[in-house]
Design an enzyme around this catalytic site. Structure first.
Site, PDB file in Angstrom:
ATOM      1  N   TYR A 123      12.026  -5.634  -6.800  1.00  0.00           N
ATOM      2  CA  TYR A 123      12.519  -6.074  -8.107  1.00  0.00           C
ATOM      3  C   TYR A 123      13.871  -5.442  -8.446  1.00  0.00           C
ATOM      4  O   TYR A 123      14.743  -6.088  -9.033  1.00  0.00           O
ATOM      5  CB  TYR A 123      11.494  -5.762  -9.202  1.00  0.00           C
ATOM      6  CG  TYR A 123      10.398  -6.799  -9.277  1.00  0.00           C
ATOM      7  CD1 TYR A 123      10.672  -8.099  -9.694  1.00  0.00           C
ATOM      8  CD2 TYR A 123       9.095  -6.485  -8.903  1.00  0.00           C
ATOM      9  CE1 TYR A 123       9.672  -9.057  -9.741  1.00  0.00           C
ATOM     10  CE2 TYR A 123       8.093  -7.431  -8.954  1.00  0.00           C
ATOM     11  CZ  TYR A 123       8.380  -8.720  -9.380  1.00  0.00           C
ATOM     12  OH  TYR A 123       7.396  -9.670  -9.423  1.00  0.00           O
ATOM     13  N   GLU A 221     -12.601  -3.867  11.359  1.00  0.00           N
ATOM     14  CA  GLU A 221     -11.505  -4.805  11.120  1.00  0.00           C
ATOM     15  C   GLU A 221     -11.606  -5.465   9.747  1.00  0.00           C
ATOM     16  O   GLU A 221     -10.629  -5.522   9.007  1.00  0.00           O
ATOM     17  CB  GLU A 221     -11.490  -5.882  12.211  1.00  0.00           C
ATOM     18  CG  GLU A 221     -10.477  -6.996  11.936  1.00  0.00           C
ATOM     19  CD  GLU A 221     -10.519  -8.133  12.943  1.00  0.00           C
ATOM     20  OE1 GLU A 221      -9.901  -9.177  12.668  1.00  0.00           O
ATOM     21  OE2 GLU A 221     -11.172  -7.985  13.998  1.00  0.00           O
ATOM     22  N   ASP A 274     -13.208  -8.384  15.793  1.00  0.00           N
ATOM     23  CA  ASP A 274     -13.571  -9.691  16.336  1.00  0.00           C
ATOM     24  C   ASP A 274     -13.212  -9.759  17.815  1.00  0.00           C
ATOM     25  O   ASP A 274     -12.253  -9.112  18.268  1.00  0.00           O
ATOM     26  CB  ASP A 274     -12.828 -10.812  15.595  1.00  0.00           C
ATOM     27  CG  ASP A 274     -13.370 -11.061  14.201  1.00  0.00           C
ATOM     28  OD1 ASP A 274     -14.527 -10.704  13.936  1.00  0.00           O
ATOM     29  OD2 ASP A 274     -12.630 -11.638  13.376  1.00  0.00           O
TER      30      ASP A 274
END
EC number: 5.6.2.2
Length: 387
Positions: A123, A221, A274
């Site tokens: 910003y 994960e 995974d």
């Protein structure tokens, strides 16, 4: 100031400096002043020229792997190959100026003894320099992928030394007590499924007082799997600490894991991801670090073992739960295959994924019941079935 100017040529020509220092604010400010004085000196010389910014090359071709001799930990690092950011090339002009703008901002809030998040820096840059930072997406990309790392590569100091705090999404649960300075002790086994939120302030993480009776650290994960394990109090069945970054690991989560590995060197760190290329990439980031953080990777690397899912776990999963590899999976797989960091048994697992053309998610284990995940972990750990 003259001394800084005299030392600057050595500072920028020393090609052995292929790591980022942790510096105090006044030391970072001194390096910024050196960079500015060098630039002005060349501009004001009898034969003025625009100087390129000498940056450590962060491409994969410049990456190496430090193999542990007295330790099992290896990590990615960048050798002393340089590239440059030029003001004379039309397509690089804005990127060149962005580096200086980020350094200017860092100097300003270090002077004020402040620290800012990347969001706050976005910003400020957007308001002060809209011509060079015109959108949130562009500024985020510039800070995360370009300028912050370019400034790190130019000044050879860590991002945290620049006063930029890491944005953290990580959580911890399980058998560990954490105490921030002058604060009450937090029992992470009593934090419920939401866990203990990891701070983005690396100084605070470094100062944490930690105590544990755990025997393992399990890196998960997925947030949903972390919640399930924490809700089921798996850490009481298997005396362990659970940690997640909710996907690809952020700097703060990796830093805390590395800190735990130093505080509790006898605890094995086991990863549950995974069975797909993305899961292996996440594990590898925890284990070796990343090329983008090559100047600082040694501060985040840990000796992480692959618990699961792996190819020999597919017998526990029904065929209909397997899904075909996605184009993104294939892209990640190609990147992993070309990496020099990937060890042989991980490369073999990746080859099986590619040959099968399939992927499996941790949630597929729920086929055996919602309470099966804890049993799965316990069996794998007791049998030391990890690589």
């Amino acid at each position: 100031m003259d001394d800084l100017s005299k030392s600057s040529m050595k500072f920028f020509s020393d090609q052995q400096l292929c790591f980022a220092d942790i510096l105090l604010p006044h030391e970072v400010q001194a390096r910024i002043q050196v960079a500015v004085l060098n630039f002005l000196k060349i501009l004001s010389s009898p034969d003025p020229a625009i100087s390129d910014l000498p940056l450590i090359n962060r491409k994969s071709s410049n990456s190496r792997v430090s193999e542990g001799i007295l330790t099992d930990v290896s990590w990615i690092f960048l050798s002393h190959s340089f590239c440059s950011r030029s003001l004379m090339k039309a397509n690089a002009t804005k990127a060149f100026i962005r580096v200086w703008k980020v350094m200017e901002m860092c100097f300003e809030f270090l002077t004020q003894e402040k620290r800012v998040t990347q969001r706050e820096l976005f910003y400020k840059l957007l308001c002060d320099s809209p011509h060079y930072f015109s959108s949130q997406l562009q500024v985020n990309r510039t800070i995360q992928e370009l300028c912050a790392k370019d400034v790190v590569a130019l000044l050879r100091c860590s991002r945290h030394s620049l006063g930029i705090m890491a944005s953290s999404k990580g959580l911890v649960a399980g058998r560990i007590l954490l105490q921030e300075p002058n604060q009450e002790v937090v029992d992470c086994s009593a934090c419920g499924s939401s866990g203990y939120a990891i701070s983005g302030d690396l100084n605070l993480l470094e100062s944490l007082i930690m105590k544990t009776d755990a025997r393992y650290i399990v890196v998960v994960e997925k947030h949903a799997i972390f919640q399930r394990l924490a809700e089921d109090h798996v850490f009481n069945q298997i005396p362990s600490i659970l940690l997640t970054a909710k996907g690809y690991p952020d700097i703060a989560t990796r830093f805390l894991l590395h800190r735990m590995s130093r505080a509790f060197p006898d605890l094995p760190i086991l990863a549950l991801v995974d069975w797909n290329p993305a899961g292996l990439a996440i594990l590898s980031t925890y284990k070796f670090g990343s090329i983008g953080m090559g100047l600082e990777a040694y501060r985040y690397a840990c000796n992480v073992k692959w618990l699961g899912l792996r190819g020999d776990d597919l017998q526990l999963i029904p065929q209909q739960s397997l899904a075909p590899l996605k184009p993104r999976d294939l892209q990640i797989a190609r990147s992993l295959i070309s990496s020099t960091t990937l060890q042989d048994n991980y490369r073999q697992e990746l080859a099986v994924m590619m040959q099968s053309g399939q992927r499996a998610e941790i949630e597929a284990l729920y086929f055996n019941g919602y309470d099966y995940l804890g049993k799965y972990l316990a069996k794998k750990i007791v049998q030391a079935n990890y690589i």
